[in-house]
Scaffold this motif. Structure first.
Motif: not given
Length: 318
Positions: A260-280
């Protein structure tokens, strides 16, 4: 399949059929000089078929078109988990398969194929919203919820809606080669081959009340994804033993705590990839995965694509 005649494709329209699912194979395998296919659209009987989304279909053929076909598409339809298609439809599909026709389901059309028993013991997929319902109703089917389509040779299934294009292009590649498939993709203004699976399209759901027992602990963890999180730490917050926490957490969510923690982290990563210009690399730090390489590895394992590909697909305005 004989090469001396046109390949015969039938699109079987069931009650509640979804318009996009019906239209995709009818258009991909279009009756045109450059395509060696002849397409018919049929229903359980000729005449009017009540569809989904306010549309109906007037089909010229009944199940005799299934008997005629080399390849039968079953588009998705509404409320597939409530009632099976008519016995005559199921019998026609079984008979077509027995004489060598391929059967291909788009989205919830997989329920119709499963009702025939032809998916028993095979991998299959459907729209992510219905994967659990398909697995529950047909436990002998090996449901894969993460892929865009599954090719089991004579039976094929695809995920929701637009993944029907992926399935049809896959069939074209097998029948006619890559050049023909790419030509059809250009005509459809579609990607010739999409990487990844449908897991990348599932909306964020970890904040939903999937179980109230440890809701406060889950919410607490969501605000600390950049910190080291462990089962003992989460159990301490929930005021239970790690063993009890792990057992009950699975009952609540269907995941182990660290899954669950891993999927939560990936969900947050998905939002940041969509909405921010931060690097990987920056995003990997924010979500608690440390390095870009670590984020890429888990992204590929769980979502079936890379962060860069995900960003290209989902960044608004591109």
């Amino acid at each position: 399949m004989s090469t001396s005649r046109l390949r015969r494709v039938t699109v079987l329209v069931l009650d509640g059929a979804k318009p996009l699912d019906v239209g995709i194979p009818a258009q991909v395998f279009t009756n045109r000089a450059s395509m060696p296919y002849e397409v018919r659209v049929c229903g359980a009987r000729a005449g009017l078929v009540t569809g989904g989304d306010g549309l109906s279909y007037h089909v010229a053929d009944g199940l005799e078109a299934v008997e005629w076909a080399d390849l039968v598409f079953v588009p998705g339809y509404r409320q597939p988990d409530r009632e099976d298609p008519p016995e005559a439809v199921l019998a026609a599909l079984v008979a077509a398969h027995r004489r060598g026709a391929r059967l291909a389901a788009i989205s919830t059309g997989a329920f119709a194929l499963a009702a025939t028993g032809l998916l028993d013991g095979r991998r299959a997929t459907t729209h992510w919203h219905y994967t659990r319902a398909l697995a529950a109703k047909y436990p002998l089917v090996r449901v894969d919820e993460n892929v865009l389509f599954v090719d089991e040779g004579t039976v094929l299934t695809s995920a929701g809606a637009a993944s029907g294009i992926d399935l049809c292009l896959h069939v074209l590649r097998g029948d006619l080669g890559v050049a023909a498939s790419n030509h059809a993709a250009r005509r459809l203004v579609a990607a010739p081959y999409r990487s990844g699976g449908q897991a990348q399209y599932v909306p964020r759901s970890l904040r939903e009340p999937v179980g109230e027992r440890f809701a406060a602990t889950r919410e607490w963890a969501l605000h600390r994804l950049d910190e080291p999180l462990s089962v003992p730490l989460l159990a301490r917050h929930a005021a239970v033993s790690p063993r009890t926490f792990s057992r009950r957490f699975v009952e609540d969510t269907g995941y182990t705590p660290m899954q669950w923690v891993m999927r939560a982290r990936l969900d947050l990563a998905r939002e940041l990839l969509e909405r921010s210009e931060q690097s990987v690399e920056q995003i990997a730090t924010v979500v608690g995965l440390g390095t870009g390489a670590n984020l890429r590895q888990h992204f590929q394992q769980i979502l079936g694509t890379s962060p860069a590909e995900y960003r290209r697909t989902f960044t608004r305005g591109e």
